[in-house]
Design a protein around this motif. Structure first.
Motif, mmCIF file in Angstrom:
data_model
loop_
_atom_site.group_PDB
_atom_site.id
_atom_site.type_symbol
_atom_site.label_atom_id
_atom_site.label_comp_id
_atom_site.label_asym_id
_atom_site.label_seq_id
_atom_site.Cartn_x
_atom_site.Cartn_y
_atom_site.Cartn_z
ATOM 1 N N MET A 1 0.832 -1.187 0.000
ATOM 2 C CA MET A 1 0.000 0.000 0.000
ATOM 3 C C MET A 1 0.876 1.251 0.000
ATOM 4 N N ILE A 2 0.352 2.338 -0.566
ATOM 5 C CA ILE A 2 1.090 3.581 -0.674
ATOM 6 C C ILE A 2 1.017 4.333 0.651
ATOM 7 N N THR A 3 2.165 4.725 1.166
ATOM 8 C CA THR A 3 2.232 5.530 2.376
ATOM 9 C C THR A 3 2.552 6.973 1.991
ATOM 10 N N ILE A 4 1.599 7.880 2.215
ATOM 11 C CA ILE A 4 1.777 9.276 1.819
ATOM 12 C C ILE A 4 2.551 10.011 2.904
ATOM 13 N N PRO A 5 3.607 10.726 2.545
ATOM 14 C CA PRO A 5 4.300 11.560 3.542
ATOM 15 C C PRO A 5 3.340 12.560 4.169
ATOM 16 N N TYR A 6 3.543 12.821 5.454
ATOM 17 C CA TYR A 6 2.601 13.660 6.205
ATOM 18 C C TYR A 6 2.432 15.034 5.567
ATOM 19 N N THR A 7 3.535 15.691 5.246
ATOM 20 C CA THR A 7 3.441 17.044 4.678
ATOM 21 C C THR A 7 2.777 17.022 3.308
ATOM 22 N N THR A 8 3.057 15.973 2.522
ATOM 23 C CA THR A 8 2.433 15.852 1.199
ATOM 24 C C THR A 8 0.936 15.663 1.329
ATOM 25 N N ALA A 9 0.516 14.807 2.259
ATOM 26 C CA ALA A 9 -0.914 14.587 2.476
ATOM 27 C C ALA A 9 -1.597 15.866 2.940
ATOM 28 N N LEU A 10 -0.923 16.610 3.812
ATOM 29 C CA LEU A 10 -1.494 17.844 4.347
ATOM 30 C C LEU A 10 -1.676 18.890 3.254
ATOM 31 N N THR A 11 -0.642 19.107 2.450
ATOM 32 C CA THR A 11 -0.741 20.114 1.385
ATOM 33 C C THR A 11 -1.734 19.686 0.306
ATOM 34 N N THR A 12 -1.826 18.377 0.036
ATOM 35 C CA THR A 12 -2.788 17.888 -0.956
ATOM 36 C C THR A 12 -4.209 18.094 -0.477
ATOM 37 N N LEU A 13 -4.472 17.766 0.778
ATOM 38 C CA LEU A 13 -5.805 17.991 1.341
ATOM 39 C C LEU A 13 -6.150 19.476 1.348
ATOM 40 N N PHE A 14 -5.185 20.313 1.680
ATOM 41 C CA PHE A 14 -5.420 21.766 1.690
ATOM 42 C C PHE A 14 -5.763 22.257 0.284
ATOM 43 N N SER A 15 -5.055 21.743 -0.723
ATOM 44 C CA SER A 15 -5.319 22.157 -2.110
ATOM 45 C C SER A 15 -6.714 21.751 -2.549
ATOM 46 N N TYR A 16 -7.095 20.511 -2.247
ATOM 47 C CA TYR A 16 -8.442 20.073 -2.613
ATOM 48 C C TYR A 16 -9.493 20.855 -1.827
ATOM 49 N N GLY A 17 -9.182 21.175 -0.567
ATOM 50 C CA GLY A 17 -10.118 21.968 0.217
ATOM 51 C C GLY A 17 -10.382 23.327 -0.398
ATOM 52 N N LEU A 18 -9.314 23.984 -0.879
ATOM 53 C CA LEU A 18 -9.480 25.276 -1.551
ATOM 54 C C LEU A 18 -10.332 25.135 -2.810
ATOM 55 N N LEU A 19 -10.053 24.105 -3.594
ATOM 56 C CA LEU A 19 -10.803 23.902 -4.839
ATOM 57 C C LEU A 19 -12.285 23.662 -4.559
ATOM 58 N N PHE A 20 -12.568 22.842 -3.550
ATOM 59 C CA PHE A 20 -13.966 22.574 -3.211
ATOM 60 C C PHE A 20 -14.647 23.810 -2.637
ATOM 61 N N ALA A 21 -13.932 24.574 -1.830
ATOM 62 C CA ALA A 21 -14.524 25.779 -1.235
ATOM 63 C C ALA A 21 -14.882 26.794 -2.310
ATOM 64 N N PHE A 22 -13.944 27.070 -3.211
ATOM 65 C CA PHE A 22 -14.223 28.029 -4.286
ATOM 66 C C PHE A 22 -15.284 27.480 -5.246
ATOM 67 N N GLY A 23 -15.302 26.159 -5.445
ATOM 68 C CA GLY A 23 -16.328 25.555 -6.293
ATOM 69 C C GLY A 23 -17.710 25.731 -5.708
ATOM 70 N N GLN A 24 -17.828 25.528 -4.401
ATOM 71 C CA GLN A 24 -19.122 25.722 -3.746
ATOM 72 C C GLN A 24 -19.545 27.185 -3.792
ATOM 73 N N LEU A 25 -18.570 28.095 -3.649
ATOM 74 C CA LEU A 25 -18.876 29.520 -3.715
ATOM 75 C C LEU A 25 -19.391 29.897 -5.097
ATOM 76 N N ARG A 26 -18.770 29.349 -6.124
ATOM 77 C CA ARG A 26 -19.225 29.630 -7.491
ATOM 78 C C ARG A 26 -20.610 29.033 -7.739
ATOM 79 N N ASP A 27 -20.865 27.855 -7.161
ATOM 80 C CA ASP A 27 -22.198 27.254 -7.303
ATOM 81 C C ASP A 27 -23.265 28.098 -6.625
ATOM 82 N N LEU A 28 -22.897 28.739 -5.509
ATOM 83 C CA LEU A 28 -23.850 29.606 -4.815
ATOM 84 C C LEU A 28 -24.236 30.795 -5.681
#
Length: 487
Positions: A1-28
C-alpha cells in the motif's frame, strides 16, 4: 500500500479543500443567477443535480486539456498530437489543423504491434478485403467466421487452457462474464484495487462481494476463513460458490500479483480463482504467456483466465479461457456472446498474426526480440526514474510504472510541461484513483529505442524539478574518472 508523507498529504488535502470551497462559492452565485432566469425544464427534474457533476464542473473542466488528447497517427513510439485551444477557460476545446510530434509514453502498445507491422498488417488488410470491417451479426447468428474459430483455438493454446471464448470488448469481458459465473448465494472476494470492469461485474452479479487488502494473501485468507465460518448473511447457509478475483498486473500500480501465494490460499479453502491478465498477457513471461509463466504457476491451477487484446496484441476485444465445460456454458449464457456483434474480422486476424509473431511461427525471431526489449526497456526506465528521486510504483518486468504526483495542481502542470517538450504522458486522478493519490502513468513499449527512453528521462527529470515531484533524494552520479558528483 502507498504511504503518503505527512506534509504531502497535508498540502494535498489543503489544495483540494481550496478547490472545493471556491467551487461551492461559485455554485452559490450560479444559483442566484439561475433564479432570475426562466427554467426551461418545464416540470422535469434536472438530469444532473448540482452535487452529482460538481467534480466535473469545478475541478475536471479546469484541466480537461490534459485528458482525451486526439492523435492523428497510429499509437507507435512517436505520435502526432492534435493541438487544441479554448476561448472559455477550458469549458470547451476546439481542434486545430496543427499537430505536434511527441514521444508516446501513454499507450498500451507494449509489443509495438499497434503500428504497421511487416507480418501482421498485410494479413489484416487481406482479411478486411475478404470479410469486411464488421460481421454485422452476433456470434450465435451469422457472426462467426473461420477467423473467429481459429482465434479461439489460438488463444486457448497460447494461454494454456483447453478452450477459450472471445468477446468484442475487453471491459465487457469482465462486466458481462462475472454475472454469468456467479449470482445470488455466491461470494466474490475481490482485490481492493481491481479494475472498474471487475467492480461493475461483481456488483451486477447479485453475489455478495467482499474485499481483501491489495495483493495481501494473508488478509485474503482471513476474509475467506471468516466468510466460510459465518456463511451467507441472515440464513448462515454455506456459500453456493466462492470466486477470488485478482489481476496479473494492476493497471494503476504496475505491481505483479502474488499469484503463487493466492493460488495456495484458494486451494486450501476450495475457492475458484479468476485471473485478469489484461496488462500482463503478451507483455511478461519468457514467451509472453503472462504472469503464470513469469511466476511459475501452472495454468491448470487458475480456474478462469481473462485477458484483453488491446495491449500487447495491437487490436481490440477480450477473451475468457477455462475448461471446455465452462466455455460451453458461457457461450450459451453470456450476453457479450449472445447479443453483441462479433469481433471485427480484421481485428481477429491481427490478434492471430501477432500471436504467431510472438511464438516465432512467422519464421523470424522478432517475437523473442520484442519480449526481450520490453523487459529491458521497462527495467531500465524504472531504475533510472528511481535514481532521479521519483516515487515510482510497481515491480520489475512490469511495463506500467506510475509516478506519484499527489497534489491536484501538479497534475496539469506535469502533463502540460511534458507536452511542451514533446513528450505525451497520461495523468490519472480521481475517480480512477483515490483522491489523494494522483499520478502519471508511464507505459513502456518494445518499440521504444534507447534514445527515446533517454529523451523521456531527460524531459521527465527537468519537469520533475520544475513541478516538485521528486519526493526522494537522487542517487549520486558517477563520473568517468571515478569521482562522484551530486546532482
Amino acid at each position: 500500500m502507498i504511504t503518503i508523507p505527512y506534509t504531502t498529504a497535508l498540502t494535498t488535502l489543503f489544495s483540494y479543500g481550496l478547490l472545493f470551497a471556491f467551487g461551492q462559492l461559485r455554485d452559490l452565485f450560479r444559483k442566484f443567477v439561475e433564479w432570475w432566469k426562466d427554467s426551461n425544464l418545464h416540470g422535469y427534474a434536472p438530469i444532473c443535480l448540482g452535487l452529482e457533476d460538481f467534480y466535473v464542473r469545478r475541478l475536471y473542466l479546469r484541466i480537461q486539456d490534459c485528458f482525451g488528447r486526439p492523435i492523428a497517427s497510429a499509437p507507435d513510439s512517436w505520435i502526432d498530437v492534435v493541438e487544441r485551444y479554448s476561448n472559455d477557460n477550458n469549458k470547451t476545446l476546439k481542434r486545430t489543423t496543427n499537430t505536434s510530434k511527441c514521444l508516446n509514453l501513454g499507450s498500451y502498445n507494449y509489443l509495438g504491434f499497434a503500428a504497421s507491422d511487416e507480418y501482421c498488417t498485410p494479413r489484416a488488410v487481406e482479411s478486411l478485403k475478404k470479410f469486411s470491417p464488421s460481421t454485422c451479426s452476433t456470434c450465435v447468428d451469422g457472426g462467426t467466421t473461420i477467423l473467429h474459430v481459429e482465434l479461439e483455438e489460438c488463444v486457448a493454446q497460447f494461454v494454456g487452457k483447453p478452450a477459450a471464448m472471445v468477446t468484442g470488448m475487453g471491459y465487457v469481458t469482465n462486466s458481462a462474464i462475472l454475472p454469468v459465473l456467479i449470482g445470488k448465494g455466491g461470494l466474490i472476494i475481490s482485490d481492493s484495487l481491481n479494475h472498474n470492469s471487475i467492480v461493475n461485474g461483481a456488483r451486477g452479479s447479485g453475489a455478495t462481494v467482499r474485499v481483501f487488502q491489495h495483493n495481501t494473501p494473508s488478509h485474503l485468507e482471513e476474509v475467506l476463513r471468516e466468510q466460510i465460518a459465518f456463511g451467507q448473511p441472515r440464513t448462515r447457509r454455506p456459500w453456493k460458490k466462492i470466486i477470488v478475483v485478482v489481476e496479473g498486473i494492476y493497471s494503476m500500480e504496475g505491481e505483479l500479483c502474488k499469484l503463487p501465494e493466492i493460488i495456495q490460499v484458494c486451494k486450501k479453502y476450495r475457492a475458484y480463482t479468476y485471473l485478469d491478465e489484461a496488462h500482463s498477457i503478451g507483455a511478461v513471461g519468457k514467451s509472453g504467456r503472462g504472469v503464470c509463466e513469469l511466476l511459475g504457476v501452472d495454468t491448470a491451477d487458475v480456474d478462469i483466465m481473462m485477458g484483453t487484446f488491446t495491449k500487447s496484441f495491437g487490436s481490440c476485444g477480450g477473451y475468457i479461457a477455462a475448461s471446455k465445460e465452462v466455455i460451453e456454458y458461457l457461450k450459451f449464457s453470456c450476453p457479450a456472446h449472445l447479443y453483441a456483434t462479433a469481433i471485427s474480422p480484421p481485428a481477429a486476424q491481427q490478434i492471430i498474426s501477432s500471436i504467431r509473431v510472438i511464438l516465432g511461427e512467422d519464421g523470424s525471431s522478432r517475437g523473442a526480440q520484442k519480449l526481450t526489449r520490453i523487459r529491458e526497456n521497462s527495467n531500465f526506465f524504472r531504475s533510472e526514474l528511481q535514481k532521479m528521486g521519483f516515487e515510482v510504483l510497481g515491480d520489475n518486468d512490469s511495463p506500467v510504472m506510475p509516478i506519484m504526483l499527489y497534489n491536484p495542481a501538479k497534475i496539469p502542470a506535469f502533463s502540460r510541461e511534458c507536452l511542451k517538450r514533446n513528450v505525451a504522458v497520461v495523468t490519472v486522478a480521481f475517480p480512477a484513483t483515490p483522491l489523494l493519490l494522483a499520478r502519471a502513468r508511464i507505459c513502456i513499449s518494445a518499440s521504444h529505442t534507447r534514445e527515446d527512453l533517454l529523451k523521456a528521462l531527460e524531459v521527465i527529470s527537468e519537469v520533475g524539478d520544475l513541478v516538485g515531484i521528486k519526493y526522494f533524494p537522487a542517487e549520486p552520479k558517477k563520473q568517468d574518472d571515478g569521482r562522484i558528483k551530486l546532482e
